[in-house]
Design a protein around this motif. Structure first.
Motif, PDB file in Angstrom:
ATOM      1  N   VAL A  28       0.844  -1.214   0.000  1.00 38.28           N
ATOM      2  CA  VAL A  28       0.000   0.000   0.000  1.00 38.28           C
ATOM      3  C   VAL A  28       0.866   1.247   0.000  1.00 38.28           C
ATOM      4  CG1 VAL A  28      -1.616   1.344   1.404  1.00 38.28           C
ATOM      5  CG2 VAL A  28      -2.011  -1.099   1.054  1.00 38.28           C
ATOM      6  N   LEU A  29       1.965   1.230   0.784  1.00 37.29           N
ATOM      7  CA  LEU A  29       2.869   2.377   0.852  1.00 37.29           C
ATOM      8  C   LEU A  29       3.476   2.668  -0.523  1.00 37.29           C
ATOM      9  CD1 LEU A  29       4.418   4.535   2.458  1.00 37.29           C
ATOM     10  CD2 LEU A  29       6.156   2.786   2.957  1.00 37.29           C
ATOM     11  N   ILE A  30       3.967   1.643  -1.191  1.00 43.65           N
ATOM     12  CA  ILE A  30       4.587   1.816  -2.514  1.00 43.65           C
ATOM     13  C   ILE A  30       3.565   2.344  -3.520  1.00 43.65           C
ATOM     14  CG2 ILE A  30       5.658   0.596  -4.449  1.00 43.65           C
ATOM     15  CD1 ILE A  30       6.900  -1.295  -2.309  1.00 43.65           C
ATOM     16  N   ILE A  31       2.353   1.755  -3.461  1.00 46.66           N
ATOM     17  CA  ILE A  31       1.293   2.195  -4.383  1.00 46.66           C
ATOM     18  C   ILE A  31       0.928   3.660  -4.134  1.00 46.66           C
ATOM     19  CG2 ILE A  31      -1.126   1.861  -5.032  1.00 46.66           C
ATOM     20  CD1 ILE A  31      -0.659  -1.151  -4.345  1.00 46.66           C
ATOM     21  N   CYS A  32       0.837   4.052  -2.846  1.00 44.22           N
ATOM     22  CA  CYS A  32       0.494   5.444  -2.507  1.00 44.22           C
ATOM     23  C   CYS A  32       1.565   6.420  -3.002  1.00 44.22           C
ATOM     24  CB  CYS A  32       0.311   5.588  -1.001  1.00 44.22           C
ATOM     25  SG  CYS A  32      -1.213   4.853  -0.400  1.00 44.22           S
ATOM     26  N   ILE A  33       2.848   6.016  -2.892  1.00 41.36           N
ATOM     27  CA  ILE A  33       3.944   6.858  -3.390  1.00 41.36           C
ATOM     28  C   ILE A  33       3.821   7.020  -4.911  1.00 41.36           C
ATOM     29  CG2 ILE A  33       6.443   6.973  -3.741  1.00 41.36           C
ATOM     30  CD1 ILE A  33       6.733   5.632  -0.964  1.00 41.36           C
ATOM     31  N   ALA A  34       3.519   5.912  -5.575  1.00 43.01           N
ATOM     32  CA  ALA A  34       3.380   5.948  -7.040  1.00 43.01           C
ATOM     33  C   ALA A  34       2.222   6.848  -7.451  1.00 43.01           C
ATOM     34  CB  ALA A  34       3.167   4.536  -7.578  1.00 43.01           C
ATOM     35  N   ILE A  35       1.083   6.721  -6.724  1.00 43.52           N
ATOM     36  CA  ILE A  35      -0.088   7.565  -7.032  1.00 43.52           C
ATOM     37  C   ILE A  35       0.242   9.044  -6.786  1.00 43.52           C
ATOM     38  CG2 ILE A  35      -2.442   8.154  -6.310  1.00 43.52           C
ATOM     39  CD1 ILE A  35      -2.885   5.143  -5.793  1.00 43.52           C
ATOM     40  N   GLY A  36       0.941   9.312  -5.661  1.00 46.14           N
ATOM     41  CA  GLY A  36       1.341  10.692  -5.357  1.00 46.14           C
ATOM     42  C   GLY A  36       2.230  11.278  -6.450  1.00 46.14           C
ATOM     43  N   ALA A  37       3.177  10.459  -6.965  1.00 52.94           N
ATOM     44  CA  ALA A  37       4.073  10.918  -8.038  1.00 52.94           C
ATOM     45  C   ALA A  37       3.294  11.238  -9.309  1.00 52.94           C
ATOM     46  CB  ALA A  37       5.132   9.858  -8.318  1.00 52.94           C
ATOM     47  N   ILE A  38       2.305  10.394  -9.612  1.00 57.50           N
ATOM     48  CA  ILE A  38       1.477  10.621 -10.804  1.00 57.50           C
ATOM     49  C   ILE A  38       0.723  11.949 -10.685  1.00 57.50           C
ATOM     50  CG2 ILE A  38      -0.589   9.822 -12.041  1.00 57.50           C
ATOM     51  CD1 ILE A  38       0.415   6.931 -11.485  1.00 57.50           C
ATOM     52  N   PHE A  39       0.121  12.191  -9.498  1.00 54.07           N
ATOM     53  CA  PHE A  39      -0.640  13.429  -9.310  1.00 54.07           C
ATOM     54  C   PHE A  39       0.274  14.657  -9.266  1.00 54.07           C
ATOM     55  CE2 PHE A  39      -4.146  10.664  -8.311  1.00 54.07           C
ATOM     56  CZ  PHE A  39      -5.255  11.400  -8.702  1.00 54.07           C
ATOM     57  N   LEU A  40       1.502  14.479  -8.754  1.00 57.59           N
ATOM     58  CA  LEU A  40       2.465  15.591  -8.766  1.00 57.59           C
ATOM     59  C   LEU A  40       2.784  15.990 -10.206  1.00 57.59           C
ATOM     60  CD1 LEU A  40       4.551  17.481  -7.387  1.00 57.59           C
ATOM     61  CD2 LEU A  40       6.187  15.589  -7.542  1.00 57.59           C
ATOM     62  N   LEU A  41       3.083  15.017 -11.040  1.00 56.95           N
ATOM     63  CA  LEU A  41       3.408  15.287 -12.439  1.00 56.95           C
ATOM     64  C   LEU A  41       2.201  15.866 -13.183  1.00 56.95           C
ATOM     65  CD1 LEU A  41       5.525  12.106 -13.192  1.00 56.95           C
ATOM     66  CD2 LEU A  41       6.359  14.467 -13.079  1.00 56.95           C
ATOM     67  N   LYS A  42       1.028  15.329 -12.875  1.00 52.78           N
ATOM     68  CA  LYS A  42      -0.197  15.837 -13.503  1.00 52.78           C
ATOM     69  C   LYS A  42      -0.357  17.333 -13.228  1.00 52.78           C
ATOM     70  CE  LYS A  42      -5.109  15.918 -12.475  1.00 52.78           C
ATOM     71  NZ  LYS A  42      -6.197  15.352 -11.658  1.00 52.78           N
ATOM     72  N   ASN A  43      -0.231  17.743 -11.970  1.00 52.17           N
ATOM     73  CA  ASN A  43      -0.443  19.150 -11.595  1.00 52.17           C
ATOM     74  C   ASN A  43       0.719  20.039 -12.013  1.00 52.17           C
ATOM     75  OD1 ASN A  43      -3.059  19.450  -9.959  1.00 52.17           O
ATOM     76  ND2 ASN A  43      -2.159  17.571  -9.154  1.00 52.17           N
ATOM     77  N   LEU A  44       1.943  19.473 -12.072  1.00 51.70           N
ATOM     78  CA  LEU A  44       3.093  20.238 -12.554  1.00 51.70           C
ATOM     79  C   LEU A  44       2.873  20.630 -14.019  1.00 51.70           C
ATOM     80  CD1 LEU A  44       5.995  21.341 -12.323  1.00 51.70           C
ATOM     81  CD2 LEU A  44       6.799  19.046 -12.993  1.00 51.70           C
ATOM     82  N   PHE A  45       2.477  19.659 -14.845  1.00 54.61           N
ATOM     83  CA  PHE A  45       2.259  19.946 -16.271  1.00 54.61           C
ATOM     84  C   PHE A  45       1.024  20.831 -16.479  1.00 54.61           C
ATOM     85  CE2 PHE A  45       4.934  16.067 -16.830  1.00 54.61           C
ATOM     86  CZ  PHE A  45       5.944  16.682 -17.554  1.00 54.61           C
ATOM     87  N   LYS A  46       0.058  20.707 -15.574  1.00 55.46           N
ATOM     88  CA  LYS A  46      -1.118  21.587 -15.653  1.00 55.46           C
ATOM     89  C   LYS A  46      -0.703  23.040 -15.430  1.00 55.46           C
ATOM     90  CE  LYS A  46      -5.727  22.197 -13.622  1.00 55.46           C
ATOM     91  NZ  LYS A  46      -6.664  21.705 -12.588  1.00 55.46           N
TER      92      LYS A  46
END
Length: 606
Positions: free
Chosen positions: A87-105
């Protein structure tokens, strides 16, 4: 919509920034869509009972087979890790995806912001430049306040509606497309069911916006009337007060304001209905979807975790759909503003240089009117009829006549503010239409009945160009126009501000300053259009003394009601109903005992 896309074609000159904007929004959409399947492992880990069993595909050729292989490898990974660590690894991966999403936004907005600002700046620049180039006849048909409203409120509306909508048109379809692809892969049956519900929703929302464009046009027109009345009222405040008409003007303003308010209420009610209605319909669709999807889960046609990811994908469709719905409303509202701006930009400029117009630095012999007639557009009656007139270089010609006889129109034709309806005007042997307009006007200086001054320094009002003149030249024309005395009074200087329209100066001082401005260019032709008619006797005497110096050895056309200003003219032209009825010197016209003599008697000059 053609106008909207034509307006957006202007972004081609910023293609580098636009490409970066588009790339960033594509990446935003990719990471938004990537966040959908990214939550499936989280649900799998939470709902896991024992080992997860997924069979590998027999071959990996199609996209679905690659996806199945990914699920197989992921199942292996799940079985090898503790649930908490997973769960921890998955949460980190999801957080990274949302970080990149909002950075490019953010980067997408960062790159497009200067493009939007430049589009607005260019629109205002084009609108103002067009107004400066339009013939005077255009402004006699339009309200100044309404034109100001187009420059301010309509352009601001354009930024708020059309340009804000531009981002939705780029980003949201990509997110919707990516989410729909995932939904179709997950369950074609569920996706088609959702699409049917969304179609019904779109038809309901689309019906609301049909009259929005028309109502927005009406609102912009009422706002233009409001600005026009404000501009007139502030300019004529003295007259309003002396006639005690404050309540009358207030009631007019109130009537227009109430109409504008009613239109705004109607527009905003319709526009604001879009968001809650689309949200309500979205929730209705979700409820139906939950019921229909639950049946599929219970019948084991779809995994529970996959169905939850499908719901998340659907929510990723709802928000962009709401944004596109709002953009649709805004585009219709902004189109009304765009139409009003285009109305001005598309007005044809009829007074232009001929294809092979000649240059002309000076004239040597004469100004000649040959059989000149003129009527204003959309008017059948001629203002001037069959005018024949010769003005030799260095001659002072006075034009007199009753109001509306065509005196000002005659000099407007010479400056090519209008073109003759028939006949021709010549400078030396050159037809006026064959000379470049800028060269014609360089030869001329004009002083009008109403002194036109600007809220700037005395220096800038006299120079009235980008050119910086030496101080001795400025003081020379100030001396010639009898202005130097008041410029030096009360701590003034050339850098002193004269207030709005020269409000810090008296009427006579304002008129002398406009005379100095005309003289600074050292014009070969000086036009004085009722230059002393609004002055008191003392101011007129000063102006008269200034003009005696100024008119020596200069070609001058003097229009006057006060005959004291034109007695010494080389030639006096008497106009009546657009025709020359008398011409000659003062003494000769008196002997004729005609129209001119009647003017003289009215002025009690004999």
């Amino acid at each position: 919509m053609k106008q909207f896309f034509k307006f957006l074609l202007q972004i081609r000159q910023y293609k580098g920034l636009v490409i970066l904007h588009f790339v960033c929004y594509v990446l935003t959409a990719i990471f938004t869509v990537a966040s959908i399947p990214a939550i499936i492992p989280l649900f799998e880990m939470l709902f896991r009972n024992g080992e997860v069993k997924v069979l590998p595909p027999e071959k990996t050729e199609s996209l679905g087979e690659y996806f199945q292989y990914g699920k197989f490898k992921f199942a292996e990974w799940l079985n090898l890790h503790d649930r908490a660590d997973g769960v921890l690894i998955i949460c980190i991966a999801i957080g990274a995806i949302f970080l990149l999403k909002n950075l490019f936004k953010y980067l997408a907005v960062y790159f497009i912001t200067p493009v939007r600002a430049n589009l607005i700046r260019n629109t205002r620049q084009k609108l103002f430049s067009k107004m400066m180039d339009l013939p005077l006849s255009f402004f006699s048909e339009e309200k100044k306040g309404d034109l100001i409203a187009r420059m301010t409120a309509d352009v601001a509306e354009l930024e708020f509606t059309l340009l804000n909508s531009m981002e939705s048109l780029v980003k949201d379809p990509l997110i919707i497309l990516g989410s729909l692809i995932f939904m179709l892969y997950t369950s074609i049956e569920l996706t088609l069911f959702v699409m049917l519900l969304l179609l019904i929703t779109s038809l309901i929302i689309g019906g609301i916006s049909r009259t929005l464009r028309k109502k927005s046009m009406n609102a912009q027109r009422e706002f233009g009337d409001l600005i026009a009345l404000m501009e007139e009222s502030l300019g004529g405040l003295r007259v309003i007060k002396v006639f005690g008409s404050e309540n009358y003007v207030k009631s007019r303003f109130s009537r227009i304001l109430n109409k504008y308010k009613d239109e705004l209420v109607s527009i905003n009610r319709r526009r604001e209905l879009a968001s809650p209605l689309s949200e309500f319909l979205g929730i209705v669709i979700v409820c139906i979807l939950l019921w229909f999807g639950a049946k599929l889960v219970f019948s084991q046609q779809i995994d529970a975790s996959t169905f939850l990811a499908f719901l998340y994908a659907f929510f990723n469709v709802i928000e962009p759909s709401k944004a596109l719905s709002a953009a649709y409303f805004n585009i219709h509202k902004g189109m009304a503003a765009l139409e009003r701006i285009d109305h001005v930009l598309k007005v044809p400029i009829e007074i232009t240089d001929q294809e092979r117009a000649e240059q002309m630095d000076s004239f040597e012999e004469e100004i000649r009117f040959e059989n000149v007639s003129f009527s204003y557009p959309n008017q059948s009656d001629s203002v001037l009829k069959n005018i024949n007139l010769r003005i030799a270089k260095g001659e002072t010609v006075a034009i007199v006549g009753a109001s509306g006889s065509g005196k000002s129109t005659l000099v407007d034709l010479l400056a090519r503010f209008h073109d003759v309806s028939s006949g021709a005007i010549y400078l030396d042997k050159h037809n006026l239409k064959n000379i470049q307009i800028k060269d014609i006007r360089k030869l001329m200086g004009m002083v009008t009945q109403e002194p036109i001054l600007f809220n700037d320094s005395i220096r800038k009002n006299i120079e009235f160009s980008d050119k910086n003149y030496p101080q001795d030249e400025l003081w020379k024309v100030l001396d010639l126009s009898y202005s130097s005395e008041f410029v030096n009074q009360e701590g003034r200087s050339l850098e002193s501000n004269i207030g709005d329209r020269g409000s810090k100066l008296s009427g006579g001082q304002r008129q002398r300053l406009t005379l100095a401005r005309a003289l600074l260019r050292n014009p070969q032709i000086l036009i004085l259009d009722e230059a002393t008619s609004a002055l008191d006797s003392a101011s007129e005497t000063i102006i008269q003394a200034a003009m005696e110096n100024i008119l020596k050895n200069r070609t001058a056309i003097v229009i006057a009601h006060r005959l004291s200003t034109i007695k010494n003219a080389d030639q006096i032209i008497v106009l009546k109903e657009g025709e020359i009825v008398e011409r000659g010197k003062h003494e000769d016209l008196i002997k004729m005992n005609g129209e001119y003599c009647n003017f003289v008697e009215l002025q009690t000059l004999i």
